[in-house]
Design a protein around this motif. Sequence first.
Motif, PDB file in Angstrom:
ATOM      1  N   GLU A 170      54.057  84.609  76.127  1.00 33.54           N
ATOM      2  CA  GLU A 170      53.126  84.028  77.099  1.00 33.54           C
ATOM      3  C   GLU A 170      53.310  82.527  77.221  1.00 33.54           C
ATOM      4  N   GLN A 171      53.579  81.836  76.099  1.00 37.38           N
ATOM      5  CA  GLN A 171      53.734  80.387  76.172  1.00 37.38           C
ATOM      6  C   GLN A 171      54.964  79.995  76.977  1.00 37.38           C
ATOM      7  N   MET A 172      55.933  80.881  77.036  1.00 36.35           N
ATOM      8  CA  MET A 172      57.132  80.617  77.819  1.00 36.35           C
ATOM      9  C   MET A 172      56.851  80.792  79.310  1.00 36.35           C
ATOM     10  N   LEU A 173      56.055  81.796  79.643  1.00 32.59           N
ATOM     11  CA  LEU A 173      55.686  82.029  81.037  1.00 32.59           C
ATOM     12  C   LEU A 173      54.776  80.921  81.558  1.00 32.59           C
ATOM     13  N   SER A 174      53.825  80.514  80.731  1.00 37.84           N
ATOM     14  CA  SER A 174      52.862  79.495  81.167  1.00 37.84           C
ATOM     15  C   SER A 174      53.491  78.114  81.271  1.00 37.84           C
ATOM     16  N   ALA A 175      54.681  77.935  80.658  1.00 37.00           N
ATOM     17  CA  ALA A 175      55.359  76.637  80.711  1.00 37.00           C
ATOM     18  C   ALA A 175      56.053  76.407  82.034  1.00 37.00           C
ATOM     19  N   THR A 191      56.724  75.649  85.899  1.00 34.28           N
ATOM     20  CA  THR A 191      56.108  74.856  86.960  1.00 34.28           C
ATOM     21  C   THR A 191      56.323  75.589  88.280  1.00 34.28           C
ATOM     22  N   PRO A 192      55.596  75.223  89.329  1.00 38.55           N
ATOM     23  CA  PRO A 192      55.739  75.931  90.603  1.00 38.55           C
ATOM     24  C   PRO A 192      57.144  75.955  91.172  1.00 38.55           C
ATOM     25  N   ASP A 193      57.954  74.939  90.836  1.00 40.84           N
ATOM     26  CA  ASP A 193      59.307  74.893  91.385  1.00 40.84           C
ATOM     27  C   ASP A 193      60.325  75.590  90.490  1.00 40.84           C
ATOM     28  N   GLY A 194      59.832  76.328  89.490  1.00 37.25           N
ATOM     29  CA  GLY A 194      60.737  77.079  88.633  1.00 37.25           C
ATOM     30  C   GLY A 194      61.185  76.325  87.401  1.00 37.25           C
ATOM     31  N   GLY A 195      60.675  75.109  87.203  1.00 37.92           N
ATOM     32  CA  GLY A 195      61.051  74.330  86.021  1.00 37.92           C
ATOM     33  C   GLY A 195      60.347  74.837  84.773  1.00 37.92           C
ATOM     34  N   HIS A 196      60.789  74.347  83.613  1.00 34.84           N
ATOM     35  CA  HIS A 196      60.209  74.791  82.343  1.00 34.84           C
ATOM     36  C   HIS A 196      60.000  73.572  81.454  1.00 34.84           C
ATOM     37  N   SER A 197      58.742  73.243  81.209  1.00 36.00           N
ATOM     38  CA  SER A 197      58.452  72.056  80.414  1.00 36.00           C
ATOM     39  C   SER A 197      58.603  72.318  78.926  1.00 36.00           C
ATOM     40  N   GLU A 198      58.315  73.521  78.504  1.00 36.05           N
ATOM     41  CA  GLU A 198      58.451  73.891  77.096  1.00 36.05           C
ATOM     42  C   GLU A 198      59.131  75.242  77.017  1.00 36.05           C
ATOM     43  N   LEU A 199      59.883  75.474  75.932  1.00 37.92           N
ATOM     44  CA  LEU A 199      60.581  76.729  75.752  1.00 37.92           C
ATOM     45  C   LEU A 199      60.200  77.343  74.414  1.00 37.92           C
ATOM     46  N   ALA A 200      59.966  78.649  74.438  1.00 38.63           N
ATOM     47  CA  ALA A 200      59.628  79.349  73.200  1.00 38.63           C
ATOM     48  C   ALA A 200      60.903  79.733  72.466  1.00 38.63           C
ATOM     49  N   GLU A 201      60.755  80.038  71.189  1.00 42.65           N
ATOM     50  CA  GLU A 201      61.914  80.422  70.410  1.00 42.65           C
ATOM     51  C   GLU A 201      62.430  81.771  70.891  1.00 42.65           C
ATOM     52  N   GLY A 202      63.703  82.036  70.665  1.00 44.95           N
ATOM     53  CA  GLY A 202      64.292  83.308  71.038  1.00 44.95           C
ATOM     54  C   GLY A 202      65.185  83.202  72.259  1.00 44.95           C
ATOM     55  N   ARG A 203      64.774  82.490  73.288  1.00 40.57           N
ATOM     56  CA  ARG A 203      65.588  82.320  74.477  1.00 40.57           C
ATOM     57  C   ARG A 203      66.021  80.853  74.507  1.00 40.57           C
ATOM     58  N   THR A 204      67.316  80.585  74.542  1.00 40.84           N
ATOM     59  CA  THR A 204      67.801  79.232  74.331  1.00 40.84           C
ATOM     60  C   THR A 204      67.496  78.293  75.483  1.00 40.84           C
ATOM     61  N   LYS A 205      67.316  77.022  75.149  1.00 40.46           N
ATOM     62  CA  LYS A 205      67.148  75.984  76.162  1.00 40.46           C
ATOM     63  C   LYS A 205      68.399  75.894  77.034  1.00 40.46           C
ATOM     64  N   LEU A 263      60.634  83.342  85.582  1.00 40.78           N
ATOM     65  CA  LEU A 263      60.459  84.299  84.493  1.00 40.78           C
ATOM     66  C   LEU A 263      59.156  85.056  84.700  1.00 40.78           C
ATOM     67  N   GLU A 264      59.179  86.348  84.445  1.00 42.79           N
ATOM     68  CA  GLU A 264      57.968  87.148  84.520  1.00 42.79           C
ATOM     69  C   GLU A 264      58.142  88.397  83.664  1.00 42.79           C
ATOM     70  N   ASN A 265      57.067  89.104  83.453  1.00 42.80           N
ATOM     71  CA  ASN A 265      57.094  90.376  82.734  1.00 42.80           C
ATOM     72  C   ASN A 265      56.613  91.492  83.647  1.00 42.80           C
ATOM     73  N   ASN A 266      57.050  92.711  83.323  1.00 39.76           N
ATOM     74  CA  ASN A 266      56.558  93.916  84.004  1.00 39.76           C
ATOM     75  C   ASN A 266      56.799  93.890  85.511  1.00 39.76           C
ATOM     76  N   HIS A 267      58.035  93.587  85.904  1.00 36.41           N
ATOM     77  CA  HIS A 267      58.334  93.628  87.338  1.00 36.41           C
ATOM     78  C   HIS A 267      58.584  95.083  87.752  1.00 36.41           C
ATOM     79  N   GLN A 268      59.749  95.619  87.426  1.00 33.77           N
ATOM     80  CA  GLN A 268      59.978  97.061  87.592  1.00 33.77           C
ATOM     81  C   GLN A 268      60.024  97.757  86.242  1.00 33.77           C
ATOM     82  N   LEU A 269      60.685  97.121  85.274  1.00 34.18           N
ATOM     83  CA  LEU A 269      60.690  97.641  83.910  1.00 34.18           C
ATOM     84  C   LEU A 269      59.571  96.979  83.118  1.00 34.18           C
ATOM     85  N   SER A 270      59.335  97.453  81.938  1.00 32.84           N
ATOM     86  CA  SER A 270      58.169  97.042  81.157  1.00 32.84           C
ATOM     87  C   SER A 270      58.374  95.744  80.387  1.00 32.84           C
TER      88      SER A 270
END
Length: 222
Positions: A161-166, A168-182, A206-213
Amino acid sequence: MKFYDVLASLIHDMKNSLSMVIHTLDQITAEASFEDEKQAPIIALQNEAKRLNNNLIELLTLYNIENERISASIDDVDVADFLSEVMAENRSSAEANHIRLISECDPDLFGYFDESLIRNVLNNLVGNGIRYTDDQLLVSAAQEGDYLVFRVEDNGQGFPEQMLSAQTPDGGHSELAEGRTKLGLYFASMIAEMHQNGDKQGFIKLENNHQLSGGCFSIWLP
């Protein structure tokens, strides 16, 4: 010669050597039964070698972009054929890891983008998906409004969730969670932004639960 030029040359040599290792591992896994448990360490090594190779490709591409040695070469592309090639490149790796690799694309879909750059992004996304999914990966392409959208989805645990909430509207990412590399996110975002049409610019999402779970990584090209 400047230090970063020497470093880029070394990375290029490392990538070439690693490609030979990957080719050998591909031959070994292609000749073996995927049900043979003795192949598990080889498959794990193959996965890590491909992940490292993708990282080296990203580094070299970013180096060339930063030094204005490459730019997006936009062409008219048959998207269905392009996606079929991407699937073929990754199918053996998916099968070796017992992953069902699926594609969805309108056979009449055409787009305007840099094939080489987008191929690198998708190969990296599929490689990451193989690591994080349970047993399925869906690679798709579709026209949505003014954008051509490529998606790679899995049925794993999804993005934190912290990765999704990071985002921005233009697709940027201010913070990255562990597991997926910067590096992977920065690379995909940079490639997307190199694609422009009028006042529109490419971006990633980035999003969850689009077509797959699980997680869904999409790259939007105007």
